[in-house]
Design a protein around this motif. Structure first.
Motif, PDB file in Angstrom:
ATOM      1  N   GLU A 299      43.617 -12.669   5.509  1.00  0.00           N
ATOM      2  CA  GLU A 299      44.698 -11.874   6.090  1.00  0.00           C
ATOM      3  C   GLU A 299      46.031 -12.618   6.118  1.00  0.00           C
ATOM      4  O   GLU A 299      47.042 -12.059   6.530  1.00  0.00           O
ATOM      5  CB  GLU A 299      44.314 -11.473   7.513  1.00  0.00           C
ATOM      6  N   ARG A 300      46.010 -13.874   5.689  1.00  0.00           N
ATOM      7  CA  ARG A 300      47.210 -14.722   5.714  1.00  0.00           C
ATOM      8  C   ARG A 300      47.769 -14.842   7.133  1.00  0.00           C
ATOM      9  O   ARG A 300      48.984 -14.802   7.355  1.00  0.00           O
ATOM     10  CB  ARG A 300      48.293 -14.198   4.770  1.00  0.00           C
ATOM     11  N   ASP A 301      46.873 -14.966   8.091  1.00  0.00           N
ATOM     12  CA  ASP A 301      47.291 -15.132   9.479  1.00  0.00           C
ATOM     13  C   ASP A 301      48.092 -16.431   9.601  1.00  0.00           C
ATOM     14  O   ASP A 301      47.635 -17.493   9.154  1.00  0.00           O
ATOM     15  CB  ASP A 301      46.049 -15.206  10.380  1.00  0.00           C
TER      16      ASP A 301
ATOM     17  N   HIS B  76      35.188 -16.031  10.966  1.00  0.00           N
ATOM     18  CA  HIS B  76      36.481 -15.689  11.543  1.00  0.00           C
ATOM     19  C   HIS B  76      37.610 -16.424  10.816  1.00  0.00           C
ATOM     20  O   HIS B  76      38.641 -15.819  10.482  1.00  0.00           O
ATOM     21  CB  HIS B  76      36.485 -16.043  13.034  1.00  0.00           C
ATOM     22  N   VAL B  77      37.423 -17.707  10.581  1.00  0.00           N
ATOM     23  CA  VAL B  77      38.446 -18.492   9.889  1.00  0.00           C
ATOM     24  C   VAL B  77      38.662 -17.964   8.474  1.00  0.00           C
ATOM     25  O   VAL B  77      39.810 -17.809   8.019  1.00  0.00           O
ATOM     26  CB  VAL B  77      38.050 -19.981   9.854  1.00  0.00           C
TER      27      VAL B  77
ATOM     28  N   HIS C  24      46.317 -17.806  20.994  1.00  0.00           N
ATOM     29  CA  HIS C  24      45.332 -18.411  20.101  1.00  0.00           C
ATOM     30  C   HIS C  24      44.535 -19.527  20.784  1.00  0.00           C
ATOM     31  O   HIS C  24      43.537 -19.981  20.231  1.00  0.00           O
ATOM     32  CB  HIS C  24      46.026 -18.966  18.860  1.00  0.00           C
TER      33      HIS C  24
ATOM     34  N   THR D 282      46.566 -19.861  10.496  1.00  0.00           N
ATOM     35  CA  THR D 282      45.805 -20.642   9.514  1.00  0.00           C
ATOM     36  C   THR D 282      46.701 -21.554   8.687  1.00  0.00           C
ATOM     37  O   THR D 282      46.208 -22.357   7.891  1.00  0.00           O
ATOM     38  CB  THR D 282      45.045 -19.717   8.548  1.00  0.00           C
TER      39      THR D 282
ATOM     40  N   ARG E 278      40.639 -14.769   8.612  1.00  0.00           N
ATOM     41  CA  ARG E 278      42.054 -15.015   8.903  1.00  0.00           C
ATOM     42  C   ARG E 278      42.788 -15.565   7.677  1.00  0.00           C
ATOM     43  O   ARG E 278      43.979 -15.279   7.470  1.00  0.00           O
ATOM     44  CB  ARG E 278      42.192 -15.985  10.085  1.00  0.00           C
TER      45      ARG E 278
ATOM     46  N   GLU F 153      41.164 -18.166  21.293  1.00  0.00           N
ATOM     47  CA  GLU F 153      40.705 -17.295  20.211  1.00  0.00           C
ATOM     48  C   GLU F 153      39.268 -17.600  19.786  1.00  0.00           C
ATOM     49  O   GLU F 153      38.433 -16.694  19.652  1.00  0.00           O
ATOM     50  CB  GLU F 153      41.633 -17.425  19.008  1.00  0.00           C
TER      51      GLU F 153
ATOM     52  N   ASN G  93      50.599 -18.737   5.410  1.00  0.00           N
ATOM     53  CA  ASN G  93      51.525 -17.608   5.399  1.00  0.00           C
ATOM     54  C   ASN G  93      52.892 -18.146   4.974  1.00  0.00           C
ATOM     55  O   ASN G  93      53.440 -19.036   5.623  1.00  0.00           O
ATOM     56  CB  ASN G  93      51.605 -16.964   6.779  1.00  0.00           C
TER      57      ASN G  93
ATOM     58  N   GLN H 117      39.289 -26.754  12.642  1.00  0.00           N
ATOM     59  CA  GLN H 117      40.202 -25.627  12.469  1.00  0.00           C
ATOM     60  C   GLN H 117      41.654 -26.108  12.403  1.00  0.00           C
ATOM     61  O   GLN H 117      42.437 -25.661  11.558  1.00  0.00           O
ATOM     62  CB  GLN H 117      40.041 -24.637  13.623  1.00  0.00           C
TER      63      GLN H 117
END
Length: 226
Positions: free
Chosen positions: A101-103, A94-95, A70, A106, A98, A73, A109, A168
């Protein structure tokens, strides 16, 4: 014929690396990062300390190597954006993607294993300190991508990269802390999106001149003084 797959030697190295990492994470989560020695990890993984250090130079690397990809990234996002798209808009999209998607990067999750790993990183001074090294690396990589694809002057690139990466990280840290304190990811999602939108709006107001002056990938035209 080379089919693109790693050879036997490389696959064996990958298995050894994974076994060491898995053993380390299991021990760290069970007993605490500060209470487990490198020797204990090596013993659990059935390798020597010398072998362990060949794969992971420091104890912190046993945990943080999973986040190493990352580091570059955002730079990759800026380089891969569509022609004519602004770098800030590309990072914002992108943020937000993510977050949907529950990356784990970030902070949004709440899988039990992710939460436990996140808490360990947040609560360990040495791991948190090493994370700052990733942040600095992310800033350098993003600044270079801005110079190469947006024809942005060096100082502007570095200032912009520092702001974007910091935003971020703050957003991810806030999400991670909320989830570590018991908030569910789904319940936090709307707030996380609102915070990200707000943050990138602030950045956009301050970085409105950070627009692509040429199509990514093309060499900038240099004006010549007469």
């Amino acid at each position: 014929m080379d089919d693109g797959r790693p050879g036997l030697r490389e696959r064996k190295k990958q298995r050894t690396r994974a076994a060491i990492s898995d053993a380390a994470i299991t021990l760290f989560l069970e007993h605490g990062f500060g209470k487990v020695s490198v020797a204990q990890v090596a013993d659990a993984a059935e390798v020597s300390k010398r072998t362990l250090f060949a794969y992971f130079p420091t104890k912190e690397d046993l945990v943080l190597h999973r986040l190493a990809d990352h580091e570059t990234e955002l730079a990759r996002v800026v380089r891969a954006r569509e022609p004519g798209a602004g770098p800030l808009a590309a990072v914002r999209d992108h943020v937000l993607a993510r977050l949907r998607e529950r990356d784990p990067i970030t902070g949004l999750n709440d899988r039990p294993d992710v939460l436990r790993l996140t808490r360990m990183i947040l609560d360990s001074p040495s791991l948190a300190s090493r994370m700052q090294g990733f942040k600095a690396g992310a800033e350098r990589a993003l600044a270079q991508a801005l110079r190469e694809t947006a024809d942005t002057p060096d100082l502007t690139s570095r200032l912009a990269a520092a702001q974007i990466v910091t935003v971020q990280w703050i957003l991810a840290h806030d999400n991670a802390r909320r989830l570590a304190d018991g908030e569910a990811a789904d319940a936090r999602y709307a707030g996380a999106v609102a915070d990200a939108e707000h943050a990138f709006t602030l950045l956009g107001n301050g970085l409105r001149d950070l627009t692509p002056k040429r199509t990514p990938g093309r060499s900038p035209k240099r004006s010549q003084k007469r």
